[in-house]
Write an enzyme that holds these catalytic residues in place. Structure first.
Site, PDB file in Angstrom:
ATOM      1  N   THR A 186       0.877  -1.181   0.000  1.00 48.72           N
ATOM      2  CA  THR A 186       0.000   0.000   0.000  1.00 48.72           C
ATOM      3  C   THR A 186       0.906   1.221   0.000  1.00 48.72           C
ATOM      4  O   THR A 186       2.073   1.137   0.394  1.00 48.72           O
ATOM      5  CB  THR A 186      -0.906   0.043   1.240  1.00 48.72           C
ATOM      6  OG1 THR A 186      -0.068   0.187   2.380  1.00 48.72           O
ATOM      7  CG2 THR A 186      -1.739  -1.201   1.357  1.00 48.72           C
ATOM      8  N   GLU A 331      -5.930  -3.858  -0.046  1.00 50.08           N
ATOM      9  CA  GLU A 331      -6.168  -4.959   0.903  1.00 50.08           C
ATOM     10  C   GLU A 331      -7.339  -5.844   0.479  1.00 50.08           C
ATOM     11  O   GLU A 331      -7.614  -6.863   1.099  1.00 50.08           O
ATOM     12  CB  GLU A 331      -6.463  -4.384   2.303  1.00 50.08           C
ATOM     13  CG  GLU A 331      -5.260  -3.792   3.010  1.00 50.08           C
ATOM     14  CD  GLU A 331      -5.009  -2.326   2.675  1.00 50.08           C
ATOM     15  OE1 GLU A 331      -5.509  -1.856   1.636  1.00 50.08           O
ATOM     16  OE2 GLU A 331      -4.310  -1.654   3.451  1.00 50.08           O
ATOM     17  N   TRP A 449     -20.397  16.093  11.099  1.00 50.24           N
ATOM     18  CA  TRP A 449     -19.360  15.737  10.128  1.00 50.24           C
ATOM     19  C   TRP A 449     -19.668  16.358   8.770  1.00 50.24           C
ATOM     20  O   TRP A 449     -20.813  16.341   8.319  1.00 50.24           O
ATOM     21  CB  TRP A 449     -19.283  14.210   9.971  1.00 50.24           C
ATOM     22  CG  TRP A 449     -18.630  13.540  11.129  1.00 50.24           C
ATOM     23  CD1 TRP A 449     -18.316  14.111  12.335  1.00 50.24           C
ATOM     24  CD2 TRP A 449     -18.215  12.178  11.197  1.00 50.24           C
ATOM     25  NE1 TRP A 449     -17.730  13.181  13.148  1.00 50.24           N
ATOM     26  CE2 TRP A 449     -17.657  11.992  12.488  1.00 50.24           C
ATOM     27  CE3 TRP A 449     -18.239  11.107  10.315  1.00 50.24           C
ATOM     28  CZ2 TRP A 449     -17.145  10.769  12.902  1.00 50.24           C
ATOM     29  CZ3 TRP A 449     -17.734   9.898  10.730  1.00 50.24           C
ATOM     30  CH2 TRP A 449     -17.182   9.723  12.005  1.00 50.24           C
TER      31      TRP A 449
HETATM   32  P1  ADP Z   1      -3.636   3.456  -1.184  1.00 52.28           P
HETATM   33  O1  ADP Z   1      -4.215   4.782  -0.820  1.00 52.28           O
HETATM   34  O2  ADP Z   1      -2.777   2.830  -0.170  1.00 52.28           O
HETATM   35  O3  ADP Z   1      -3.109   3.415  -2.552  1.00 52.28           O
HETATM   36  P2  ADP Z   1      -5.740   1.936  -2.184  1.00 52.28           P
HETATM   37  O4  ADP Z   1      -5.320   2.210  -3.545  1.00 52.28           O
HETATM   38  O5  ADP Z   1      -5.954   0.576  -1.733  1.00 52.28           O
HETATM   39  O6  ADP Z   1      -4.816   2.506  -1.149  1.00 52.28           O
HETATM   40  O7  ADP Z   1      -6.967   2.848  -1.899  1.00 52.28           O
HETATM   41  C1  ADP Z   1      -8.047   2.479  -1.133  1.00 52.28           C
HETATM   42  C2  ADP Z   1      -8.834   3.690  -0.729  1.00 52.28           C
HETATM   43  O8  ADP Z   1      -9.122   4.524  -1.847  1.00 52.28           O
HETATM   44  C3  ADP Z   1     -10.190   3.339  -0.177  1.00 52.28           C
HETATM   45  O9  ADP Z   1     -10.109   2.947   1.161  1.00 52.28           O
HETATM   46  C4  ADP Z   1     -10.934   4.639  -0.365  1.00 52.28           C
HETATM   47  O10 ADP Z   1     -10.662   5.575   0.651  1.00 52.28           O
HETATM   48  C5  ADP Z   1     -10.371   5.166  -1.643  1.00 52.28           C
HETATM   49  N1  ADP Z   1     -11.257   4.843  -2.759  1.00 52.28           N
HETATM   50  C6  ADP Z   1     -11.153   3.848  -3.646  1.00 52.28           C
HETATM   51  N2  ADP Z   1     -12.158   3.888  -4.545  1.00 52.28           N
HETATM   52  C7  ADP Z   1     -12.944   4.934  -4.198  1.00 52.28           C
HETATM   53  C8  ADP Z   1     -14.144   5.502  -4.723  1.00 52.28           C
HETATM   54  N3  ADP Z   1     -14.748   5.025  -5.793  1.00 52.28           N
HETATM   55  N4  ADP Z   1     -14.653   6.575  -4.080  1.00 52.28           N
HETATM   56  C9  ADP Z   1     -14.057   7.086  -2.996  1.00 52.28           C
HETATM   57  N5  ADP Z   1     -12.925   6.611  -2.470  1.00 52.28           N
HETATM   58  C10 ADP Z   1     -12.373   5.545  -3.057  1.00 52.28           C
END
Ligand code: ADP
Length: 547
Positions: A186, A331, A449
């Site tokens: 990540t 994850e 919020w």
């Molecule tokens: P990293 O930030 O470590 O690269 P990931 O690529 O696994 O992690 O990203 C996961 C996070 O991205 C999710 O937990 C969420 O916060 C955000 N995310 C992914 N898809 C969406 C979406 N369609 N809308 C809003 N947030 C999203």
């Protein structure tokens, strides 16, 4: 009593065997680092992945050893996907957009034994090779004659020379389907990066789930363009789902600008493309500036961060392309939800349908989800109550590689483990989930919020705004108040007062940001997401108006 069906392990090698036998002539098209367009097919990918398998055996790498890649989306990378995992070694896709020091840390942490890289990363590899203490084999993804004589990397071979001497027959081994198949770190916005270690079983189940009609809907009739990188959560699993259904795959290589992506979509008759919003922004900009249309593209999967409503509308209304808003995480392999309307919603008005499409969607079978309050109590699915989003399922991590960070799961009364996503969400009665924020980005104002995503989406709907980030600023009375940081489109003008005026009537008064800060650029992370931590750092001396 046990069932009496064949118990065949779910292995990644099954995918490439199937794709070759049933879809051998279906094309795999890649724009290469060299700039040209390369044409292959599933049969050739299968044959060359067997040569990769023999070449790995010849290096003497053990079962479970990590083989790293530092590469764009392309056919050689695809061959490694099957060749490495098929033999029981673990494919470790490194993200070349990370800082070199971070890359070194990750390669050492993963204990990579071999590293295969695109020639465009040669300068990067030259700078880091001596610090990657476990890497014994360096392979450049190119022809033998493309290697410069003065590269200085001990034992460096070209991929083509490396596999050329190998037999193209190979019996894929059968082993426990729970064996590790690939890994992805990540981006680690806080602390050191942690890795999700996928298994053959999780990858195959995800490949089935992702291909379902109400998920990414992949079929043999599709030509799929994964713009999402193969170094980021395995391009959302599309190489695997693509092999399972035998579709044509089209790889963009390093050229992710609007013009290059558009040309590839048209030339290769792409029907579905997948990527993060920033990529589609560039593509839409190119279409608008040049008055272009799509002739074959039917749908785009957009995820990774919230897809602005203006983007969904532009694709739908101006170009007749359906946007599938999707949500997931490294994850989670990564697919969690995809937004497809249900039957009853087809009769809704276009505006009502749009309200549904903005949500991140329904859980793909294989993923269960719930929202909980601070005490862990499950909250109702009423579309209003928000809480921490928890997930469980066979393609969701149970723990991080090497146990980093301890046990990440939260356990319910039945002792079942749920993975806390770090996202705050609402779920409606039809099961549509909508992310309101990442828990660390939510703005707490006067005990209520405010969703930073909502504030950003309104700004993004203004024609002069290219990018918007909403962050909370300390306030003595309200605890925090939102401000919106904005990058204007080239040549476009909008004032602070005009943009604040633009919020009137679009959201509750107390959710309107207190200020607009115009900047040249918003910092983006290695996966193209806005880096709000860095942004907060940059604005550390900022004071809210009136304080
Ligand atoms: P990293 O930030 O470590 O690269 P990931 O690529 O696994 O992690 O990203 C996961 C996070 O991205 C999710 O937990 C969420 O916060 C955000 N995310 C992914 N898809 C969406 C979406 N369609 N809308 C809003 N947030 C999203």
């Amino acid at each position: 009593m046990l069932g009496q069906m064949q118990s065949q392990p779910l292995l990644i090698s099954n995918l490439i065997v199937h794709a070759e036998r049933h879809h051998g002539s279906t094309e795999i098209v890649s724009r290469r680092v060299e700039g040209d367009i390369h044409r292959s097919n599933w049969a050739t990918v299968a044959r060359r992945s067997r040569q990769v398998a023999n070449a790995l055996d010849a290096l003497g790498l053990a079962f479970g050893d990590r083989v790293a890649t530092l590469a764009w989306n392309g056919y050689r990378h695809l061959e490694l996907y099957f060749g490495v995992s098929g033999t029981g070694r673990v494919l470790h896709t490194l993200n070349p957009r990370l800082h070199p020091e971070q890359l070194v840390w990750i390669a050492n942490h993963a204990e990579d034994k071999a590293l295969c890289f695109d020639m465009s990363f040669l300068p990067l590899v030259k700078a880091v090779w001596s610090k990657c203490s476990t890497v014994k084999h360096w392979i450049a993804l190119c022809e033998a004659d493309a290697l410069p004589a003065d590269h200085g990397i001990p034992g460096l071979v070209s991929y083509e020379a490396w596999i050329a001497g190998q037999k193209d027959s190979y019996v894929w081994p059968e082993f426990d389907e729970n064996s590790a198949s690939s890994m992805c770190y990540t981006s680690g916005t806080t602390g050191n990066p942690k890795a999700a270690l996928y298994s053959h079983r999780s990858t195959l189940l995800h490949a089935y789930g992702a291909a379902l009609p109400d998920a990414l809907g992949c079929s043999a009739r599709d030509a799929i363009l994964p713009v999402v990188p193969m170094f980021h959560v395995n391009a959302w699993g599309l190489p695997y789902s693509g092999a399972a259904v035998g579709c044509k795959l089209v790889f963009p290589g390093p050229a992710l600008d609007g013009k290059s992506v558009y040309e590839l979509i048209e030339a290769e008759k792409v029907t579905m493309a997948a990527g993060v919003p920033t990529v589609w922004q560039m593509l839409l900009g190119h279409l608008q500036q040049n008055g272009l249309k799509f002739s074959t593209l039917k749908r785009t999967v957009i995820g990774g961060s919230a897809c602005p409503p203006a983007m969904i509308k532009a694709f739908n209304d101006q170009y007749g392309v359906e946007v599938l808003h999707a949500w997931g995480m490294t994850e989670m392999s990564p697919l969690g939800t995809v937004c497809h309307l249900k039957n009853a919603q087809l009769d809704l008005s276009p505006a009502e349908q749009m309200a549904v499409r903005l949500k991140q969607g329904r859980a793909v079978f294989g993923v269960d989800m719930k929202i909980v309050d601070e005490a862990g109590q499950e909250l109702p699915w009423d579309g209003k109550t928000y809480g921490d989003l928890l997930v469980r399922g066979p393609w969701i991590i149970a723990s991080y590689f090497k146990g980093e960070g301890g046990d990440p799961l939260r356990y319910d009364e039945q002792g079942r483990g749920w993975f806390p996503t770090g996202d705050v969400a609402v779920i409606d009665a039809d099961g549509f989930m909508q992310i309101t924020d990442r828990s660390k980005d939510v703005i707490k104002s006067g005990g209520e919020w405010i969703s930073s995503i909502d504030v950003e989406n309104i700004a993004m709907a203004h024609p002069a705004v290219a990018m918007a980030a909403c962050i909370g600023m300390k306030h003595p009375k309200w605890d925090e108040r939102p401000i919106v940081v904005v990058v204007k489109k080239p040549g476009a003008e909008v004032t602070r007062a005009e943009l604040l005026q633009f919020y009137e009537g679009k959201t509750a008064k107390w959710q309107i940001p207190d200020d607009v800060v115009f900047v040249e650029a918003i910092p983006l992370g290695a996966t193209g997401k806005m880096q709000k931590m860095t942004l907060r750092q940059q604005l550390k001396d900022y004071v809210l108006p009136g304080l």
